[in-house]
Design an enzyme around this catalytic site. Structure first.
Site, PDB file in Angstrom:
ATOM      1  N   GLY A   1       3.413  -2.156   6.937  1.00 36.72           N
ATOM      2  CA  GLY A   1       3.147  -1.439   8.190  1.00 36.72           C
ATOM      3  C   GLY A   1       2.203  -0.276   8.006  1.00 36.72           C
TER       4      GLY A   1
ATOM      5  N   GLY B   1      -8.024  -2.201   6.745  1.00 40.00           N
ATOM      6  CA  GLY B   1      -7.918  -3.085   5.575  1.00 40.00           C
ATOM      7  C   GLY B   1      -6.948  -4.224   5.861  1.00 40.00           C
ATOM      8  N   HIS B   2      -5.776  -3.872   6.410  1.00 39.26           N
ATOM      9  CA  HIS B   2      -4.802  -4.911   6.786  1.00 39.26           C
ATOM     10  C   HIS B   2      -5.429  -5.867   7.804  1.00 39.26           C
ATOM     11  CE1 HIS B   2      -1.670  -1.626   5.878  1.00 39.26           C
ATOM     12  NE2 HIS B   2      -1.378  -2.596   5.025  1.00 39.26           N
TER      13      HIS B   2
ATOM     14  N   SER C   1      -5.889   2.769   2.922  1.00 37.55           N
ATOM     15  CA  SER C   1      -4.505   2.678   2.449  1.00 37.55           C
ATOM     16  C   SER C   1      -3.617   3.386   3.472  1.00 37.55           C
ATOM     17  CB  SER C   1      -4.381   3.372   1.092  1.00 37.55           C
ATOM     18  OG  SER C   1      -3.025   3.654   0.816  1.00 37.55           O
ATOM     19  N   SER C   2      -2.412   2.887   3.640  1.00 45.62           N
ATOM     20  CA  SER C   2      -1.483   3.557   4.568  1.00 45.62           C
ATOM     21  C   SER C   2      -1.237   4.990   4.109  1.00 45.62           C
ATOM     22  CB  SER C   2      -0.157   2.802   4.618  1.00 45.62           C
ATOM     23  OG  SER C   2      -0.391   1.466   4.990  1.00 45.62           O
ATOM     24  N   ARG C   3      -1.309   5.206   2.792  1.00 46.03           N
ATOM     25  CA  ARG C   3      -1.032   6.544   2.260  1.00 46.03           C
ATOM     26  C   ARG C   3      -2.148   7.540   2.582  1.00 46.03           C
ATOM     27  NH1 ARG C   3       1.335   3.195  -1.823  1.00 46.03           N
ATOM     28  NH2 ARG C   3       3.511   3.776  -2.218  1.00 46.03           N
TER      29      ARG C   3
ATOM     30  N   LYS D   1      -7.276  -4.937  -3.357  1.00 43.49           N
ATOM     31  CA  LYS D   1      -7.011  -3.524  -3.618  1.00 43.49           C
ATOM     32  C   LYS D   1      -5.822  -3.411  -4.574  1.00 43.49           C
ATOM     33  CE  LYS D   1      -5.548   0.718  -1.644  1.00 43.49           C
ATOM     34  NZ  LYS D   1      -4.095   0.538  -1.734  1.00 43.49           N
TER      35      LYS D   1
ATOM     36  N   LEU E   1      -0.371   0.084   9.780  1.00 43.48           N
ATOM     37  CA  LEU E   1      -1.527  -0.808   9.625  1.00 43.48           C
ATOM     38  C   LEU E   1      -2.841  -0.067   9.784  1.00 43.48           C
ATOM     39  CD1 LEU E   1      -0.255  -3.952  11.569  1.00 43.48           C
ATOM     40  CD2 LEU E   1      -0.104  -3.460   9.126  1.00 43.48           C
ATOM     41  N   HIS E   2      -3.827  -0.504   9.009  1.00 42.00           N
ATOM     42  CA  HIS E   2      -5.179   0.079   9.058  1.00 42.00           C
ATOM     43  C   HIS E   2      -6.180  -1.066   9.007  1.00 42.00           C
ATOM     44  CE1 HIS E   2      -5.187  -0.808   4.806  1.00 42.00           C
ATOM     45  NE2 HIS E   2      -4.133  -0.044   4.629  1.00 42.00           N
TER      46      HIS E   2
HETATM   47  P1  AMP Z   1       0.611  -2.731   2.033  1.00 40.14           P
HETATM   48  O1  AMP Z   1       0.992  -2.578   3.467  1.00 40.14           O
HETATM   49  O2  AMP Z   1      -0.018  -1.523   1.446  1.00 40.14           O
HETATM   50  O3  AMP Z   1       1.690  -3.341   1.193  1.00 40.14           O
HETATM   51  O4  AMP Z   1      -0.571  -3.800   2.028  1.00 40.14           O
HETATM   52  C1  AMP Z   1      -0.410  -5.077   2.582  1.00 40.14           C
HETATM   53  C2  AMP Z   1      -1.538  -5.943   2.107  1.00 40.14           C
HETATM   54  O5  AMP Z   1      -2.768  -5.400   2.542  1.00 40.14           O
HETATM   55  C3  AMP Z   1      -1.617  -6.034   0.579  1.00 40.14           C
HETATM   56  O6  AMP Z   1      -1.938  -7.357   0.214  1.00 40.14           O
HETATM   57  C4  AMP Z   1      -2.725  -5.080   0.248  1.00 40.14           C
HETATM   58  O7  AMP Z   1      -3.411  -5.425  -0.954  1.00 40.14           O
HETATM   59  C5  AMP Z   1      -3.634  -5.268   1.439  1.00 40.14           C
HETATM   60  N1  AMP Z   1      -4.501  -4.112   1.606  1.00 40.14           N
HETATM   61  C6  AMP Z   1      -4.131  -2.822   1.702  1.00 40.14           C
HETATM   62  N2  AMP Z   1      -5.209  -2.023   1.791  1.00 40.14           N
HETATM   63  C7  AMP Z   1      -6.291  -2.825   1.735  1.00 40.14           C
HETATM   64  C8  AMP Z   1      -7.701  -2.605   1.756  1.00 40.14           C
HETATM   65  N3  AMP Z   1      -8.223  -1.370   1.847  1.00 40.14           N
HETATM   66  N4  AMP Z   1      -8.522  -3.675   1.669  1.00 40.14           N
HETATM   67  C9  AMP Z   1      -8.002  -4.938   1.552  1.00 40.14           C
HETATM   68  N5  AMP Z   1      -6.680  -5.205   1.520  1.00 40.14           N
HETATM   69  C10 AMP Z   1      -5.841  -4.179   1.603  1.00 40.14           C
END
Ligand code: AMP
Length: 282
Positions: free
Chosen positions: A31, A36-37, A187-189, A151, A33-34
């Site tokens: 979640g 990238g997601h 990144s969500s962070r 990433k 979400l940005h």
């Molecule tokens: P997370 O919500 O951070 O667990 O990420 C969910 C998915 O989105 C994971 O497969 C991450 O590698 C991918 N993801 C997160 N940030 C990016 C980004 N900047 N570019 C591409 N994929 C991303």
């Protein structure tokens, strides 16, 4: 967008798709979400009859309780973003007791050397937690394809290994890293970064770009030393690790061979916010 919070409900939906021989694509997320997601979800929508996005902050993959508590959560905003993208997306957003059926436990997996370095080394138990939750998702949601960002390159390798170890009938698809204009990987962070850290955040990607420029000129030891020094002189970010590994097995290298592919990996702290990134060197 259709939201499901219960395993049974989503199970019934999946059974319906399977009966119709429709392909299912899964994008697992935590979640907040940005963009990238969203690139992963767009690819999933293009390549599958049905797209499921899971939104679940998985407690078993956090080795740091503060990080888990502070992890950004905003389901309403996530739903609005997904609705904007497509009305057809299925969102599965269970709570922890629902997903783990009141038994929140981490399974142990033998990921071998893959889990010894970098994220595996600095976040003990992290990959077992990732494996545990994805194993549940893959069995419950039965995706034909599942999409992950490069990433988290080491995570991507671990998931491919999980699928091989457990003989799961899902294809794992790695997607490019999506970056802000400054080069900072979404990144969500990032939401939690101070204005000052945000202003200086391009430093992380610039460091990786410089390493790529020097690849083939300097050896791996020199490259590691150079990055360490750059961070010692940087007041904003604290280096946790910088590593150069062979892409195929993610083992750290000291000598480069012409026929092999390499990648550089970095983890840094901005105050208590941990950011990771990586780049292909050849
Ligand atoms: P997370 O919500 O951070 O667990 O990420 C969910 C998915 O989105 C994971 O497969 C991450 O590698 C991918 N993801 C997160 N940030 C990016 C980004 N900047 N570019 C591409 N994929 C991303």
């Amino acid at each position: 967008m259709h939201l499901y919070e219960k395993r049974q409900e989503v199970e019934a939906v999946v059974a319906g798709y399977k009966n119709q021989h429709e392909t299912i694509g899964l994008v697992p997320t935590m979640g907040a979400l940005h963009k990238g997601h969203l690139t992963l979800i767009e690819q999933c929508l293009l390549e599958n009859d049905r797209t499921i996005v899971s939104i679940f902050v998985n407690p078993t993959q956090f080795n740091n309780l503060k990080d888990l508590e502070k992890y950004p959560r905003d389901l309403e905003k996530d739903i609005a973003l997904l609705n904007n993208l497509s009305q057809d997306i299925i969102v599965f957003a269970p709570n922890s007791n629902e997903l783990y059926q009141n038994n929140i436990e981490t399974k142990g997996y033998d990921f071998g050397d893959l889990a010894d370095q970098m994220e595996g080394r600095f976040r003990p138990g992290h990959f077992d937690g990732v494996g545990t939750v994805l194993h549940i998702f893959f069995e419950l949601l039965q995706p034909d394809n599942a999409y992950f960002g490069k990433k988290d390159f080491q995570q991507l390798a671990i998931i491919k290994k999980l699928v091989a170890l457990e003989n799961l009938p899902v294809q794992i698809i790695g997607c490019p890293i999506y970056r802000e204009e400054s080069g900072l990987a979404y990144s969500s962070r990032n939401e939690r970064l101070s204005k000052l850290h945000r202003e200086h955040a391009s430093f992380i990607y610039e460091t990786l770009i410089k390493v790529r420029e020097k690849f083939g000129i300097d050896n791996a030891i020199q490259l590691r030393e150079r990055v360490k020094k750059q961070f010692e002189n940087n007041p904003y970010f604290k280096l946790e690790y910088f590593e150069i590994c062979e892409t195929k097995n993610l083992q750290p290298v000291s000598v480069f061979e012409k026929s092999k592919k390499y990648r550089a990996f970095i983890a840094v702290f901005a105050d208590d916010i941990r950011l990771i990134d990586n780049i292909a060197l050849n």
